[in-house]
Design an enzyme around this catalytic site. Structure first.
Site, PDB file in Angstrom:
ATOM      1  N   SER A  86       0.515  -1.098   0.041  1.00 30.16           N
ATOM      2  CA  SER A  86       0.022   0.147  -0.137  1.00 30.16           C
ATOM      3  C   SER A  86       0.789   1.134   0.062  1.00 30.16           C
ATOM      4  O   SER A  86       1.536   1.534  -0.865  1.00 30.16           O
ATOM      5  CB  SER A  86      -1.026   0.023   1.327  1.00 30.16           C
ATOM      6  N   HIS A 195      -7.582  -0.095  -0.870  1.00 30.32           N
ATOM      7  CA  HIS A 195      -7.903  -1.381  -1.572  1.00 30.32           C
ATOM      8  C   HIS A 195      -9.236  -1.999  -2.117  1.00 30.32           C
ATOM      9  O   HIS A 195      -9.179  -3.030  -2.092  1.00 30.32           O
ATOM     10  CB  HIS A 195      -6.703  -2.406  -1.194  1.00 30.32           C
TER      11      HIS A 195
END
Length: 307
Positions: A86, A195
């Site tokens: 991430s 996400h």
């Protein structure tokens, strides 16, 4: 034999994490550059109160990762590959030479603000341990509905998954998961639904900002945790960075790809050791270490030997 530096995502942050970095000229340089780019003192961002902000969390993880990688490089301990989970992809890209640190600071500040402003409360992420993807996905389908959005976000290991979405929906999935045999269902210290498609619009806005930044071909292998493969073009990496907030993370496949490319030592940048625990099983015949758990001289020696 090669060395992989891994960079953690949200949830790995800790109060005082910037103050805990090694006393070193490269640390001081990184903190000064970050403060200049932000127009404020970056060391004010790692307090317990400040870290309630997604913006502060993401900036601290960026700065800590870049600083530690620079400290190791100053001791001739450098990786041949980088990968980040991430927000961790951003310090990975800086370490690979894809974009200047100052630009990364400004873009990550925008990234965090876009995410925080879109979803100031009521959403987040929950870790589910002990179920396979094939077991969890039907439970998500039972709960997911307009106003009760919940998605599979991170595939960290075969039975270590993360979901993202609205609080009530995540709680419902967590209850179903435990009833189905999950060993844990833990709300993570992440205040935004990363996400998943809930952040598609914010990713597009960040991509427009990324278009204004000069990007270079990576000096070392940059492995995307969204695509679980190495990317070699600066512009393609920029597209990947901008989009990753809204794309699933395939961490287990990412680490496996690094292994297949020859990595045998994985070193996790600050803060924490979450990625080290996840990476270890994929490096069964190698070594996975975290900067937090090792002395600097030991890390330098290990990287030099493996590199």
């Amino acid at each position: 034999m090669s060395v992989l530096f891994t960079f953690p995502g949200q949830g790995a942050q800790k109060p005082g994490m910037l103050h805990a970095l090694p006393e070193h000229p490269e640390t001081a340089r990184t903190l000064a550059e970050a403060s200049t780019a932000l127009g404020r003192e970056v060391l004010s961002l790692d307090s317990d109160a400040a870290l309630r902000s997604t913006v502060a969390v993401q900036l601290c993880l960026l700065v800590a990762g870049v600083a530690m990688a620079r400290v190791l490089a100053a001791h001739d301990a450098q990786p041949q590959m980088v990968a980040g989970l991430s927000i961790g992809a951003w310090p990975a890209a800086v370490t690979a030479g894809v974009l200047p640190f100052g630009d990364a600071v400004r873009l990550v500040e925008l990234r965090g603000r876009l995410m925080e402003d879109a979803y100031p409360s009521g959403l987040g992420m929950t870790a589910i341990g002990g179920l396979a993807r094939q077991q969890l996905e039907p439970l998500l389908a039972q709960v997911h509905a307009p106003g009760r959005e919940v998605y599979l976000a991170n595939l960290n290991a075969a039975r270590q998954l993360v979901i993202a979405g609205r609080e009530a929906a995540m709680r419902a999935v967590a209850e179903l998961a435990i009833a189905a045999g999950a060993q844990r269902a833990e709300r993570l210290a992440v205040a935004v639904p990363s996400h998943c498609e809930l952040l598609d619009a914010q990713a597009r806005t960040l991509a427009c900002a990324m278009d204004q930044v000069a990007l270079a071909r990576p000096r070392i292998s940059f492995i995307s945790s969204s695509q679980a493969r190495a990317l070699f073009d600066g512009r393609r990496i920029g597209i990947d960075l901008a989009a990753n907030m809204a794309r699933q993370v395939a961490w287990a496949d990412t680490v496996r790809h690094a292994w297949e490319r020859g990595a045998r030592l994985a070193v996790e940048m600050p803060s924490g050791s979450v990625l080290t625990k996840l990476t270890g099983p994929e490096f069964a015949d190698g070594v996975a270490l975290s900067c937090e758990a090792e002395r600097l001289d030991s890390l330098v020696a290990a990287v030099r030997r493996a590199g």
